[in-house]
Structures are given as C-alpha cells and as structure tokens.
Scaffold this motif. Structure first.
Motif, mmCIF file in Angstrom:
data_model
loop_
_atom_site.group_PDB
_atom_site.id
_atom_site.type_symbol
_atom_site.label_atom_id
_atom_site.label_comp_id
_atom_site.label_asym_id
_atom_site.label_seq_id
_atom_site.Cartn_x
_atom_site.Cartn_y
_atom_site.Cartn_z
ATOM 1 N N PHE A 15 52.320 33.634 36.698
ATOM 2 C CA PHE A 15 52.168 32.739 37.847
ATOM 3 C C PHE A 15 53.319 32.899 38.833
ATOM 4 O O PHE A 15 53.107 32.893 40.055
ATOM 5 C CB PHE A 15 52.058 31.285 37.376
ATOM 6 N N LEU A 16 54.551 33.042 38.340
ATOM 7 C CA LEU A 16 55.690 33.213 39.234
ATOM 8 C C LEU A 16 55.539 34.482 40.063
ATOM 9 O O LEU A 16 55.700 34.461 41.295
ATOM 10 C CB LEU A 16 56.993 33.262 38.431
ATOM 11 N N ASN A 17 55.230 35.590 39.408
ATOM 12 C CA ASN A 17 55.113 36.848 40.137
ATOM 13 C C ASN A 17 53.903 36.856 41.058
ATOM 14 O O ASN A 17 53.943 37.460 42.135
ATOM 15 C CB ASN A 17 55.055 38.014 39.153
ATOM 16 N N ALA A 18 52.831 36.177 40.665
ATOM 17 C CA ALA A 18 51.682 36.056 41.552
ATOM 18 C C ALA A 18 52.063 35.303 42.826
ATOM 19 O O ALA A 18 51.678 35.678 43.932
ATOM 20 C CB ALA A 18 50.535 35.351 40.838
ATOM 21 N N CYS A 19 52.841 34.233 42.679
ATOM 22 C CA CYS A 19 53.271 33.457 43.847
ATOM 23 C C CYS A 19 54.229 34.243 44.727
ATOM 24 O O CYS A 19 54.181 34.156 45.955
ATOM 25 C CB CYS A 19 53.910 32.149 43.388
ATOM 26 N N LEU A 20 55.121 35.014 44.102
ATOM 27 C CA LEU A 20 56.054 35.826 44.878
ATOM 28 C C LEU A 20 55.318 36.907 45.660
ATOM 29 O O LEU A 20 55.535 37.092 46.862
ATOM 30 C CB LEU A 20 57.091 36.464 43.952
ATOM 31 N N LEU A 141 45.944 40.427 35.892
ATOM 32 C CA LEU A 141 46.005 38.967 35.774
ATOM 33 C C LEU A 141 46.784 38.363 36.936
ATOM 34 O O LEU A 141 46.409 37.315 37.475
ATOM 35 C CB LEU A 141 46.650 38.587 34.442
ATOM 36 N N ILE A 142 47.869 39.017 37.327
ATOM 37 C CA ILE A 142 48.633 38.555 38.489
ATOM 38 C C ILE A 142 47.766 38.606 39.737
ATOM 39 O O ILE A 142 47.761 37.678 40.561
ATOM 40 C CB ILE A 142 49.911 39.398 38.661
ATOM 41 N N MET A 143 46.976 39.690 39.881
ATOM 42 C CA MET A 143 46.087 39.806 41.028
ATOM 43 C C MET A 143 45.024 38.711 41.005
ATOM 44 O O MET A 143 44.629 38.188 42.046
ATOM 45 C CB MET A 143 45.431 41.189 41.050
ATOM 46 N N THR A 144 44.569 38.338 39.803
ATOM 47 C CA THR A 144 43.563 37.279 39.683
ATOM 48 C C THR A 144 44.109 35.952 40.200
ATOM 49 O O THR A 144 43.420 35.209 40.910
ATOM 50 C CB THR A 144 43.118 37.132 38.225
ATOM 51 N N VAL A 145 45.349 35.639 39.824
ATOM 52 C CA VAL A 145 45.983 34.415 40.326
ATOM 53 C C VAL A 145 46.288 34.554 41.810
ATOM 54 O O VAL A 145 46.051 33.635 42.612
ATOM 55 C CB VAL A 145 47.273 34.118 39.537
ATOM 56 N N PHE A 146 46.778 35.733 42.177
ATOM 57 C CA PHE A 146 47.161 36.000 43.554
ATOM 58 C C PHE A 146 45.999 35.817 44.524
ATOM 59 O O PHE A 146 46.183 35.363 45.662
ATOM 60 C CB PHE A 146 47.715 37.435 43.626
ATOM 61 N N ILE A 147 44.779 36.190 44.068
ATOM 62 C CA ILE A 147 43.647 36.183 44.988
ATOM 63 C C ILE A 147 43.295 34.784 45.456
ATOM 64 O O ILE A 147 42.612 34.613 46.471
ATOM 65 C CB ILE A 147 42.431 36.868 44.332
ATOM 66 N N ALA A 148 43.757 33.754 44.747
ATOM 67 C CA ALA A 148 43.525 32.397 45.220
ATOM 68 C C ALA A 148 44.157 32.189 46.593
ATOM 69 O O ALA A 148 43.679 31.364 47.381
ATOM 70 C CB ALA A 148 44.084 31.381 44.224
ATOM 71 N N VAL A 149 45.213 32.940 46.891
ATOM 72 C CA VAL A 149 45.900 32.774 48.170
ATOM 73 C C VAL A 149 45.057 33.278 49.336
ATOM 74 O O VAL A 149 44.793 32.525 50.282
ATOM 75 C CB VAL A 149 47.290 33.441 48.139
ATOM 76 N N PRO A 150 44.597 34.550 49.336
ATOM 77 C CA PRO A 150 43.741 34.958 50.458
ATOM 78 C C PRO A 150 42.426 34.204 50.540
ATOM 79 O O PRO A 150 41.841 34.120 51.624
ATOM 80 C CB PRO A 150 43.508 36.461 50.205
ATOM 81 N N VAL A 151 41.949 33.660 49.405
ATOM 82 C CA VAL A 151 40.730 32.853 49.444
ATOM 83 C C VAL A 151 40.997 31.514 50.129
ATOM 84 O O VAL A 151 40.215 31.055 50.967
ATOM 85 C CB VAL A 151 40.176 32.630 48.022
ATOM 86 N N LEU A 152 42.128 30.890 49.789
ATOM 87 C CA LEU A 152 42.428 29.553 50.289
ATOM 88 C C LEU A 152 43.259 29.534 51.567
ATOM 89 O O LEU A 152 43.209 28.565 52.331
ATOM 90 C CB LEU A 152 43.156 28.747 49.203
ATOM 91 N N ALA A 153 44.054 30.603 51.792
ATOM 92 C CA ALA A 153 45.002 30.587 52.911
ATOM 93 C C ALA A 153 44.344 30.350 54.270
ATOM 94 O O ALA A 153 44.858 29.547 55.072
ATOM 95 C CB ALA A 153 45.830 31.875 52.923
ATOM 96 N N PRO A 154 43.234 31.032 54.608
ATOM 97 C CA PRO A 154 42.624 30.739 55.919
ATOM 98 C C PRO A 154 42.180 29.283 56.050
ATOM 99 O O PRO A 154 42.298 28.693 57.130
ATOM 100 C CB PRO A 154 41.416 31.692 55.954
#
Length: 404
Positions: A15-20, A141-154
């Motif tokens: 989760f930390l690396n996904a957020c970074l 797995l990091i990419m899976t968590v990370f993808i929440a950002v481009p999905v939610l960011a807009p």
C-alpha cells in the motif's frame, strides 16, 4: 526523528509503494477535468496547448528520474524520497499561485521533477526486497492498488471543481505530499543494502553496465512504447470525451471506467504470471492489444465510432496494457538487482523519454477527429510487441547480452 528498523508487513509495504507511485497518476489524472477551465482562464489560442499541462509534467518526470537513482544508492531511499516530495510540494505551491500559463507550466515541471523521486525510489525499494516472479507478483499487486487512483482521481478533481476552482487541486496535491512524507518518516525503514559512492566515475561505470545489458534496454524501450500509447490517450482524453463526445462532467465517470480495466488486468496478472511467465504474458497481451486497437481504427474509417464503440475499443486495450506494465518493468529490472537504484533511474528515464516523445506525437494527432489518433495508439502498442520479441531473442543467446 528515529528511523524505523522493523520491515513493513507485506500488505502495508504494497500500500505504501502504491501510494508513492500513484503520486504520478494523481498529478496527471486529477487535473484532467480542469484542462478546459485552465485553457479558458489563460485564453489559450490553440486548443491542443492545454496538453502542455500534462506534457510538461511528464518532461520534468523524465529529466528528474536519472538523478534520483544515484542519490538513492548513495544517501539512502528515505532521504531521497524526502527530497523528491519536497520539490513536488514546491511545484504544487507554484501552480497554486500562478498568474499566467508559463508560470503554471513551470510549477508543473517542478512537480514532475519531484514525483520522479517516489517513482524511482519505490522501484528500488521493491527490488531491494523482491526479485523474479515474486517481484512481478508484488508489482502487479501494487498496480492493482495503484489503479484506484486513475479511476478515482478525475472524479476527485471534478468534485474539487464543483466546490472551488482549479487552483484548489494543487492545494490537494500538497496535502497528499505531506501525508506521504509522514508515512515514510514514521513507518518505512531504510532498505538500501550497500552504499555506493557518489562520483562521476562510479555513476558512469554503473550507467555503462546498465546500458550494455541488451535485454534490459530492449525491455525499457518496450515499456516506453507501451506507455507512449497510454500517454497519447491521457493528453487527448479531455478533448476526446468532453469536446468530441460531449460528455460534460461525466468525463470522470467514463475515464475511470476505462482505467478500471488496467486494475483488473493487474490483479489477474498476479495469478497468471506465475502460471505462464512474464515473457509469454507481455508478448500475447501487447499483440492482442495492438490488433484490437488497429481493428477499431479501421472500423472508424468506415463508420465513425460512437461513445459506446470507443469504450469497447478502450477497455480491452487498457486490459492488455495492465498485463504489460508490471511485467515489462520487472523484466527490465531483473538483471539489475545489484544496481537497483541507478538502474531504476536509467530505465525509468529512458522509458519515460520514449513515452513522452511518442505520447506527445500521438496526442497531437487529435485534430477534432479520432481516426488518425486511434492508429497512432495502436501502432505504439504494436511497436512494444515487436521490441519484446527482440528482447526475448537476446535473452536466449547469452553471448549477445552485452551491447558491443
């Protein structure tokens, strides 16, 4: 402040690396709904000039990456992270107070240089701890968590615009940066196994060793080509959705739904890569993604795609990309474990340079219609597939590993 000494648990580390890493995506995607307003506020003459708000950030990201690797190998992962996020905060402030378009672009450039730090250092920290298939699984797995950002960011960006104006987005970026500094400071121990000297000769020798590894460089080019197709989409996405398809404020919904395919693919890749291997995954996914996109580009010449047809084209394409990104990065880094920091910087810089140049060209192909633009995206993915075949061939002949 005392440096933590106990390694993070696997889940928190992911989760930390996904957020970074997602600081890059947040820096891009949350501002997309505001591009039209920025264009209006600064009275831009050319409609495509708004793409510079994204392109200049990518340029800073590209140029900044090279420096963080040697710094991370010399001064440690934590201190280098703090320096990068500090520059990101400075760039966010510059954008917040910008009074003209040039000042905004300067702030975006500084943001790009800043987020290069988390991107490079996170890759190095992952390689410090994992390798091979396990690294590919963790990356997925990091990419899976990370993808929440481009999905939610807009959607987050659109919500900010409903409550305030586009400048408030950059205040939000600053708060994100402060939160990342606190998380690393209190929870992430130093993962650098051995300090490497910081001098031109040592850096040059390390860079030469990375550059002479033929498979690593070919996989780096494949990363850049594949990501170039995505950059070409990102640069033109606001114009395509809001100007061409006229979806208005629903832009965030359509963009997020399309981007979700990358996250689903990354999650699926965690299981698939263990069964089929990284090379088979990237070969098949890139070829299928390219053929699918070029097929729809051809259909569009006969009958222009409506919004539904455009989404039908994008979702499988993004799914294919999601199967490629984590695996391609892991393949490029696989032989570089003893040089993780500098190798991450060189590979990240070169792949970003390719993606910025290619993506800027593809984004510029949008001219009020999507026909030529669709072919540009498809050809970028096809190029990635072709380079992967060269990399696999180079790996099969150890005598050809060094570039001579």
């Amino acid at each position: 402040m005392l440096t933590p000494t106990r390694p993070l648990g696997r889940v928190e580390f992911i989760f930390l690396n996904a957020c970074l890493i997602s600081m890059v995506a947040m820096c891009i995607d949350a501002v997309l709904p505001a591009l039209g307003l920025i264009s209006q506020d600064f009275a831009l003459d050319n409609a495509n000039d708004r793409q510079w708000v994204i392109g200049v950030m990518f340029l800073g990201l590209t140029l900044g990456q090279f420096f963080y690797g040697p710094l991370a190998d010399r001064y440690g992962r934590r201190h280098t992270l703090f320096a990068g996020i500090g520059l990101f905060l400075l760039g966010s402030w510059a954008c917040w107070v910008a009074q003209d378009f040039e000042a905004l672009l300067l702030g975006r450039f500084l943001q790009g240089i800043g987020v290069a730090g988390p991107r490079i250092v996170s890759t190095a920290m992952i390689r410090d701890r994992f390798k091979g298939v396990e690294m590919a699984q963790v990356s997925s797995l990091i990419m899976t968590v990370f993808i929440a950002v481009p999905v939610l960011a807009p959607a987050i960006g659109q919500a900010v615009l409903w409550l305030g104006d586009w400048r408030d987005l950059f205040l939000g970026y600053a708060l994100w940066g402060v939160a990342m500094i606190a998380w690393v400071a209190f929870r992430q121990p130093e993962s650098l196994p051995n300090v490497r000297p910081l001098n031109p000769r040592a850096i040059g020798a390390t860079a030469l060793e990375v550059l002479k590894n033929r498979p690593a460089m070919l996989y780096t080019l494949a990363v850049g080509s594949c990501f170039g197709g995505l950059v070409g989409f990102l640069l033109a996405s606001q114009q395509i959705y809001q100007d061409y398809f006229e979806v208005g404020d629903a832009f965030a919904l359509y963009f997020g739904a399309s981007a979700l395919a990358v996250g689903v693919a990354s999650f699926a890749n965690n299981a698939l890569v263990a069964r089929f291997g990284m090379r088979a995954m990237v070969s098949n996914a890139s070829l299928l993604g390219a053929v699918w996109t070029l097929l729809f580009a051809g259909i569009n010449l006969v009958q222009p795609l409506n919004l539904t047809g455009f989404i039908v084209m994008l979702v499988p394409l993004f799914f294919a990309m999601g199967l490629c990104f984590g695996n391609l990065n892991a393949l490029a880094m696989e032989p570089m474990g003893h040089l993780a920091g500098t190798a991450s910087a060189i590979i990240g810089t070169l792949s970003s340079l390719v993606s910025v140049v290619a993506g800027s060209y593809v984004g510029g192909l949008y001219n009020g219609a999507i026909d030529v633009w669709c072919f540009g995206v498809g050809l970028m993915i096809l190029l990635s597939w072709a380079v992967v075949q060269l990399a696999i061939r180079a790996e099969s002949n150890p005598n050809n590993l060094p570039v001579t």
